[in-house]
Motif scaffolding. Structure first.
Motif, PDB file in Angstrom:
ATOM      1  N   ASN A 128       0.861  -1.284   0.015  1.00  0.00           N
ATOM      2  CA  ASN A 128       0.051  -0.070   0.049  1.00  0.00           C
ATOM      3  C   ASN A 128       0.847   1.280  -0.002  1.00  0.00           C
ATOM      4  O   ASN A 128       2.198   1.170   0.296  1.00  0.00           O
ATOM      5  CB  ASN A 128      -1.059   0.063   1.201  1.00  0.00           C
ATOM      6  CG  ASN A 128      -0.200  -0.035   2.497  1.00  0.00           C
ATOM      7  OD1 ASN A 128       0.167   0.930   2.955  1.00  0.00           O
ATOM      8  ND2 ASN A 128      -0.129  -1.280   3.018  1.00  0.00           N
ATOM      9  N   SER A 163      -3.264  -4.376  -9.224  1.00  0.00           N
ATOM     10  CA  SER A 163      -4.077  -4.760  -8.336  1.00  0.00           C
ATOM     11  C   SER A 163      -3.399  -4.918  -6.763  1.00  0.00           C
ATOM     12  O   SER A 163      -4.184  -4.782  -5.818  1.00  0.00           O
ATOM     13  CB  SER A 163      -5.124  -5.495  -8.342  1.00  0.00           C
ATOM     14  OG  SER A 163      -4.617  -7.176  -8.702  1.00  0.00           O
ATOM     15  N   LEU A 202      -2.435  -1.233  -2.957  1.00  0.00           N
ATOM     16  CA  LEU A 202      -3.555  -0.574  -2.387  1.00  0.00           C
ATOM     17  C   LEU A 202      -3.131   0.852  -2.232  1.00  0.00           C
ATOM     18  O   LEU A 202      -2.361   1.315  -1.483  1.00  0.00           O
ATOM     19  CB  LEU A 202      -4.004  -1.240  -1.159  1.00  0.00           C
ATOM     20  CG  LEU A 202      -5.024  -0.659  -0.273  1.00  0.00           C
ATOM     21  CD1 LEU A 202      -6.348  -0.884  -1.024  1.00  0.00           C
ATOM     22  CD2 LEU A 202      -5.402  -1.071   1.088  1.00  0.00           C
ATOM     23  N   GLN A 208      -4.521   4.898  -1.124  1.00  0.00           N
ATOM     24  CA  GLN A 208      -5.139   5.728  -0.165  1.00  0.00           C
ATOM     25  C   GLN A 208      -4.874   7.125  -0.219  1.00  0.00           C
ATOM     26  O   GLN A 208      -3.717   7.617  -0.799  1.00  0.00           O
ATOM     27  CB  GLN A 208      -5.081   5.001   1.242  1.00  0.00           C
ATOM     28  CG  GLN A 208      -3.614   5.079   1.706  1.00  0.00           C
ATOM     29  CD  GLN A 208      -3.570   4.208   3.112  1.00  0.00           C
ATOM     30  OE1 GLN A 208      -4.503   3.400   3.663  1.00  0.00           O
ATOM     31  NE2 GLN A 208      -2.356   4.327   3.680  1.00  0.00           N
ATOM     32  N   ASN A 232      -6.528  11.281  -0.737  1.00  0.00           N
ATOM     33  CA  ASN A 232      -7.404  12.202  -1.249  1.00  0.00           C
ATOM     34  C   ASN A 232      -7.256  12.905  -2.664  1.00  0.00           C
ATOM     35  O   ASN A 232      -7.965  13.785  -2.887  1.00  0.00           O
ATOM     36  CB  ASN A 232      -7.772  13.432  -0.426  1.00  0.00           C
ATOM     37  CG  ASN A 232      -6.427  14.189  -0.091  1.00  0.00           C
ATOM     38  OD1 ASN A 232      -5.418  13.854  -0.755  1.00  0.00           O
ATOM     39  ND2 ASN A 232      -6.488  15.265   0.673  1.00  0.00           N
ATOM     40  N   SER A 252      -8.007   3.399 -10.168  1.00  0.00           N
ATOM     41  CA  SER A 252      -8.870   2.419 -10.110  1.00  0.00           C
ATOM     42  C   SER A 252      -9.212   1.931 -11.335  1.00  0.00           C
ATOM     43  O   SER A 252      -9.387   0.573 -11.511  1.00  0.00           O
ATOM     44  CB  SER A 252     -10.304   2.741  -9.133  1.00  0.00           C
ATOM     45  OG  SER A 252     -11.150   1.543  -9.160  1.00  0.00           O
ATOM     46  N   SER A 274      -6.043  -1.112  -6.669  1.00  0.00           N
ATOM     47  CA  SER A 274      -6.886  -1.255  -5.492  1.00  0.00           C
ATOM     48  C   SER A 274      -6.974   0.176  -4.854  1.00  0.00           C
ATOM     49  O   SER A 274      -5.942   0.664  -4.360  1.00  0.00           O
ATOM     50  CB  SER A 274      -6.497  -2.391  -4.684  1.00  0.00           C
ATOM     51  OG  SER A 274      -6.695  -3.678  -5.248  1.00  0.00           O
ATOM     52  N   ILE A 275      -8.222   0.437  -4.205  1.00  0.00           N
ATOM     53  CA  ILE A 275      -8.246   1.749  -3.697  1.00  0.00           C
ATOM     54  C   ILE A 275      -8.733   1.442  -2.257  1.00  0.00           C
ATOM     55  O   ILE A 275      -9.801   0.748  -2.080  1.00  0.00           O
ATOM     56  CB  ILE A 275      -9.303   2.684  -4.550  1.00  0.00           C
ATOM     57  CG1 ILE A 275      -8.889   2.867  -5.975  1.00  0.00           C
ATOM     58  CG2 ILE A 275      -9.504   4.134  -3.733  1.00  0.00           C
ATOM     59  CD1 ILE A 275      -7.468   3.452  -5.937  1.00  0.00           C
ATOM     60  N   ALA A 276      -8.442   2.138  -1.317  1.00  0.00           N
ATOM     61  CA  ALA A 276      -8.779   1.893   0.288  1.00  0.00           C
ATOM     62  C   ALA A 276     -10.444   2.610   0.326  1.00  0.00           C
ATOM     63  O   ALA A 276     -10.583   3.407  -0.266  1.00  0.00           O
ATOM     64  CB  ALA A 276      -8.036   2.487   1.081  1.00  0.00           C
ATOM     65  N   GLU A 277     -11.132   1.837   1.250  1.00  0.00           N
ATOM     66  CA  GLU A 277     -12.387   2.242   1.292  1.00  0.00           C
ATOM     67  C   GLU A 277     -12.299   3.581   2.186  1.00  0.00           C
ATOM     68  O   GLU A 277     -11.542   3.945   3.221  1.00  0.00           O
ATOM     69  CB  GLU A 277     -13.286   1.187   2.079  1.00  0.00           C
ATOM     70  CG  GLU A 277     -13.342  -0.009   1.125  1.00  0.00           C
ATOM     71  CD  GLU A 277     -14.192   0.205  -0.046  1.00  0.00           C
ATOM     72  OE1 GLU A 277     -15.209   1.125  -0.047  1.00  0.00           O
ATOM     73  OE2 GLU A 277     -14.382  -0.567  -0.872  1.00  0.00           O
TER      74      GLU A 277
END
Length: 373
Positions: free
Chosen positions: A298, A350, A353, A355, A357, A365, A370-373
């Motif tokens: 990540n 993928s 990860l 994260q 703003n 994406s 992969s994108i953090a929730e």
């Protein structure tokens, strides 16, 4: 059950051990007598499954190839002998698309030409071509598609003739099957006449089949002074490739565009699922059971993210220049097949990860991160 599997297929023991005894073989040197009493044959693209190979296969009931292409398989022969068959369509689509994207970003960096606003042509819009088109939509490029059979069957809403596409595009990438004859023939689709007519500065990428481009004609055109950026993962007459052509290729590799750990493992998984279906066995294993945790998992991105930063993220996971360097430095000493067999582990976008703003997260994406929730 006696199972023969290509030595380069990953996770065969993990997926198939419950079915019976597993024996590995060298894909280019499998002999007919080795298939006596074999029930299941699991291959890759280097093994020609034909009447000669199956001459002594007295018990064979399932042949699977962990590849998207089937030009190395005599499917009619298998049908005639009531031998079940399965390929793995789409297993490496993500991997090949990411190979192309890595190449485009590398060229963009070295040529000091942003990708934004460029026109990319995709020839062949099957699993790989459509996956690539979806990913490229994240990069603010114009996309032209060429696939006559799909267009004529009503499976493609837009289509540009190959010669027009070659004229209009800044980069053209090939993702067609090898078709040796007929209306949709792709053998030497890029013949000497087409190659001679290419506009200066065009990028030509081939990650489909080597025979789609006439390699000897390409060499002659390049030796004649053609100004083309070549990215070649596949070659005519593999493993005995045209060595002189290497001098004119920006990024060269040993038919590994689809060889992410995930891509190869998906192929094995799809054959496992097919054998489960044939044997009436419940599917109980998946990739998540076996894939290792990647070294980098990540990172955080900020609002200042730009195209160059996206390129750095792409190359953090995979930089095609690594494989170009491996081929150039080790082809003579190790050979094409050895380099392919011992290809370093490569993961897909993928596995990272992201994260933060950044307004670019949606585009990242779509590229496959992969994108953090």
């Amino acid at each position: 059950m006696k199972i023969f599997a290509d030595q380069n297929m990953p996770l065969v023991e993990q997926y198939f051990a419950d079915f019976g005894e597993i024996t590995r073989f060298d894909g280019r040197n499998l002999r007919p007598e080795q298939l006596i009493d074999v029930d299941v044959l699991l291959t890759r693209s280097v093994t020609a499954v034909n009447s000669s190979l199956l001459a002594q296969a007295n018990k064979l009931r399932f042949v699977g190839t962990a590849t998207i292409g089937v030009d190395h398989i005599d499917t009619q022969l298998l049908s005639d002998r009531a031998i079940a068959f399965s390929s793995a369509p789409g297993c490496n689509a993500i991997a090949v698309a990411e190979y192309v994207i890595s190449s485009l970003f590398a060229l963009s960096q070295e040529n000091a030409q942003p990708l934004c606003g460029r026109t990319i042509g995709i020839v062949g819009v099957g699993n790989i071509g459509s996956c690539l088109a979806d990913k490229l939509k994240a990069l603010n490029v114009d996309i032209l598609l060429c696939d006559p059979p799909k267009y004529e069957q009503g499976l493609l809403n837009e289509h540009v003739d190959l010669d027009e596409l070659l004229e209009r595009c800044d980069a053209v990438t090939f993702h067609v099957p090898l078709v040796k004859s007929g209306e949709y023939k792709t053998l030497h689709m890029m013949n000497k006449n087409r190659l001679k007519a290419l506009k200066p500065g065009l990028t030509l990428i081939n990650a489909s089949r080597g025979d789609v481009i006439d390699n000897q004609a390409l060499l002659e055109v390049m030796e004649g002074g053609a100004d083309l950026d070549l990215v070649l993962d596949v070659w005519e007459k593999e493993p005995n490739i045209l060595i002189k052509l290497l001098e004119h290729v920006r990024y060269a590799s040993v038919h590994i565009a689809g060889h992410t750990l995930e891509g190869k493992a998906r192929g094995t998984q799809m054959l496992y699922q097919k054998l489960c279906e044939l044997e009436g066995v419940e599917v109980s294993k998946s990739l998540d059971d076996f894939l290792p945790t990647p070294a980098i998992t990540n990172t955080t991105v900020t609002q200042n993210l730009n195209e160059q930063d996206i390129a750095r993220l792409v190359h953090l996971i995979y930089d095609v220049r690594r494989d170009d360097g491996i081929l150039l430095r080790h082809l003579e000493s190790d050979g094409f097949d050895s380099l392919r067999k011992n290809y370093p582990i490569r993961r897909e976008f993928s596995t990272l990860l992201l994260q933060g703003n950044s307004p670019q997260l949606a585009a990242l994406s779509q590229l496959g991160f992969s994108i953090a929730e």
